[in-house]
Design a protein around this motif. Structure first.
Motif, PDB file in Angstrom:
ATOM      1  N   CYS A  35      -4.792  -5.982  -1.425  1.00 42.12           N
ATOM      2  CA  CYS A  35      -3.334  -6.048  -1.485  1.00 42.12           C
ATOM      3  C   CYS A  35      -2.843  -6.306  -2.914  1.00 42.12           C
ATOM      4  O   CYS A  35      -3.370  -7.162  -3.612  1.00 42.12           O
ATOM      5  CB  CYS A  35      -2.853  -7.162  -0.565  1.00 42.12           C
ATOM      6  SG  CYS A  35      -1.075  -7.408  -0.555  1.00 42.12           S
TER       7      CYS A  35
ATOM      8  N   ASN B 260       4.742  -6.079  -8.136  1.00 41.29           N
ATOM      9  CA  ASN B 260       4.604  -5.032  -9.142  1.00 41.29           C
ATOM     10  C   ASN B 260       3.804  -5.506 -10.351  1.00 41.29           C
ATOM     11  O   ASN B 260       3.152  -4.718 -11.029  1.00 41.29           O
ATOM     12  CB  ASN B 260       5.996  -4.550  -9.563  1.00 41.29           C
ATOM     13  CG  ASN B 260       5.944  -3.278 -10.370  1.00 41.29           C
ATOM     14  OD1 ASN B 260       4.950  -2.557 -10.339  1.00 41.29           O
ATOM     15  ND2 ASN B 260       7.012  -2.985 -11.086  1.00 41.29           N
TER      16      ASN B 260
ATOM     17  N   THR C 125      -1.387   2.629   0.491  1.00 37.14           N
ATOM     18  CA  THR C 125      -0.081   2.758   1.139  1.00 37.14           C
ATOM     19  C   THR C 125       0.924   1.821   0.483  1.00 37.14           C
ATOM     20  O   THR C 125       0.558   0.864  -0.190  1.00 37.14           O
ATOM     21  CB  THR C 125      -0.170   2.433   2.637  1.00 37.14           C
ATOM     22  OG1 THR C 125      -0.590   1.067   2.783  1.00 37.14           O
ATOM     23  CG2 THR C 125      -1.148   3.345   3.344  1.00 37.14           C
ATOM     24  N   SER C 126       2.201   2.104   0.718  1.00 39.31           N
ATOM     25  CA  SER C 126       3.293   1.248   0.242  1.00 39.31           C
ATOM     26  C   SER C 126       4.099   0.790   1.444  1.00 39.31           C
ATOM     27  O   SER C 126       4.077   1.422   2.501  1.00 39.31           O
ATOM     28  CB  SER C 126       4.211   2.023  -0.705  1.00 39.31           C
ATOM     29  OG  SER C 126       3.500   2.455  -1.830  1.00 39.31           O
ATOM     30  N   GLY C 127       4.827  -0.299   1.254  1.00 37.00           N
ATOM     31  CA  GLY C 127       5.723  -0.753   2.314  1.00 37.00           C
ATOM     32  C   GLY C 127       5.080  -1.644   3.354  1.00 37.00           C
ATOM     33  O   GLY C 127       5.704  -1.946   4.362  1.00 37.00           O
TER      34      GLY C 127
ATOM     35  N   CYS D 199       2.845  -6.949   0.957  1.00 44.34           N
ATOM     36  CA  CYS D 199       2.143  -6.232  -0.109  1.00 44.34           C
ATOM     37  C   CYS D 199       3.083  -5.207  -0.735  1.00 44.34           C
ATOM     38  O   CYS D 199       3.771  -4.471  -0.032  1.00 44.34           O
ATOM     39  CB  CYS D 199       0.910  -5.495   0.419  1.00 44.34           C
ATOM     40  SG  CYS D 199      -0.409  -6.565   0.983  1.00 44.34           S
ATOM     41  N   TYR D 200       3.070  -5.152  -2.055  1.00 40.11           N
ATOM     42  CA  TYR D 200       3.815  -4.119  -2.763  1.00 40.11           C
ATOM     43  C   TYR D 200       3.138  -2.768  -2.501  1.00 40.11           C
ATOM     44  O   TYR D 200       3.771  -1.800  -2.130  1.00 40.11           O
ATOM     45  CB  TYR D 200       3.860  -4.450  -4.253  1.00 40.11           C
ATOM     46  CG  TYR D 200       4.508  -3.412  -5.115  1.00 40.11           C
ATOM     47  CD1 TYR D 200       5.887  -3.215  -5.074  1.00 40.11           C
ATOM     48  CD2 TYR D 200       3.755  -2.626  -5.977  1.00 40.11           C
ATOM     49  CE1 TYR D 200       6.494  -2.256  -5.864  1.00 40.11           C
ATOM     50  CE2 TYR D 200       4.348  -1.672  -6.771  1.00 40.11           C
ATOM     51  CZ  TYR D 200       5.714  -1.493  -6.708  1.00 40.11           C
ATOM     52  OH  TYR D 200       6.310  -0.540  -7.500  1.00 40.11           O
ATOM     53  N   ARG D 201       1.819  -2.747  -2.716  1.00 45.66           N
ATOM     54  CA  ARG D 201       0.967  -1.603  -2.362  1.00 45.66           C
ATOM     55  C   ARG D 201      -0.312  -2.155  -1.771  1.00 45.66           C
ATOM     56  O   ARG D 201      -0.730  -3.271  -2.081  1.00 45.66           O
ATOM     57  CB  ARG D 201       0.656  -0.751  -3.589  1.00 45.66           C
ATOM     58  CG  ARG D 201       1.867   0.022  -4.052  1.00 45.66           C
ATOM     59  CD  ARG D 201       1.625   0.903  -5.240  1.00 45.66           C
ATOM     60  NE  ARG D 201       0.259   1.347  -5.418  1.00 45.66           N
ATOM     61  CZ  ARG D 201      -0.214   1.871  -6.533  1.00 45.66           C
ATOM     62  NH1 ARG D 201       0.557   2.009  -7.562  1.00 45.66           N
ATOM     63  NH2 ARG D 201      -1.466   2.247  -6.623  1.00 45.66           N
ATOM     64  N   GLN D 202      -0.978  -1.384  -0.931  1.00 48.14           N
ATOM     65  CA  GLN D 202      -2.179  -1.854  -0.254  1.00 48.14           C
ATOM     66  C   GLN D 202      -3.191  -0.721  -0.136  1.00 48.14           C
ATOM     67  O   GLN D 202      -2.843   0.396   0.223  1.00 48.14           O
ATOM     68  CB  GLN D 202      -1.808  -2.365   1.143  1.00 48.14           C
ATOM     69  CG  GLN D 202      -2.974  -2.856   1.948  1.00 48.14           C
ATOM     70  CD  GLN D 202      -2.564  -3.261   3.349  1.00 48.14           C
ATOM     71  OE1 GLN D 202      -1.655  -2.682   3.929  1.00 48.14           O
ATOM     72  NE2 GLN D 202      -3.228  -4.251   3.892  1.00 48.14           N
TER      73      GLN D 202
END
Length: 135
Positions: free
Chosen positions: A74, A78, A113-115, A119-122
């Motif tokens: 995770c 940013n 993935t995002s969202g 998590c900002y990105r995962q």
């Protein structure tokens, strides 16, 4: 002014006499007997779980599907380091090792993935934990 060097000399001599022992005094042992180290129990680690990326590698081998396993990495914000797919794969292997008798993982997918909440990105990897018999 003459008293200052004499006072300093007396102070130095008295300070040095505290460090040395007279031969009349019995010497006390300052060595501390080492305590025996407590015996640490051996950690039994499960056998490494290998990752199988091609289902064709399982053809002709007896195996049992133990269920789906996932691993994730995770990036909370940013400013944090980006999510890492190798870390997600390693965590998937660890989760598979926790399942009874799992010695392999059939990798289905790894993606970023995002969202995802929290998590900002995962990076997430999904696979099936397997018990592959060595026959």
């Amino acid at each position: 002014m003459r008293a200052l060097p004499i006072c300093l000399l007396a102070l130095m001599l008295s300070g040095c006499s505290l460090l040395s022992r007279s031969p009349v005094e019995p010497a006390q042992s300052s060595a501390v007997t080492p305590k025996p180290e407590p015996v640490k129990p051996k950690v039994i680690r499960p056998a490494p779980v290998r990752i199988i990326t091609d289902a064709q590698d399982l053809v002709g081998k007896p195996f049992r599907d133990l269920g789906e396993v996932t691993g994730e990495s995770c990036q909370a914000s940013n400013q944090d380091s980006p999510p890492n797919i190798p870390t997600a794969r390693k965590r998937m292997q660890i989760n598979a090792a926790k399942k009874a008798k799992a010695n392999a993982v059939l990798l289905h997918s790894c993606e970023v993935t995002s969202g995802t909440p929290g998590c900002y990105r995962q990076a997430i990897c999904v696979g099936s934990a397997l018990d592959v018999s060595a026959k």
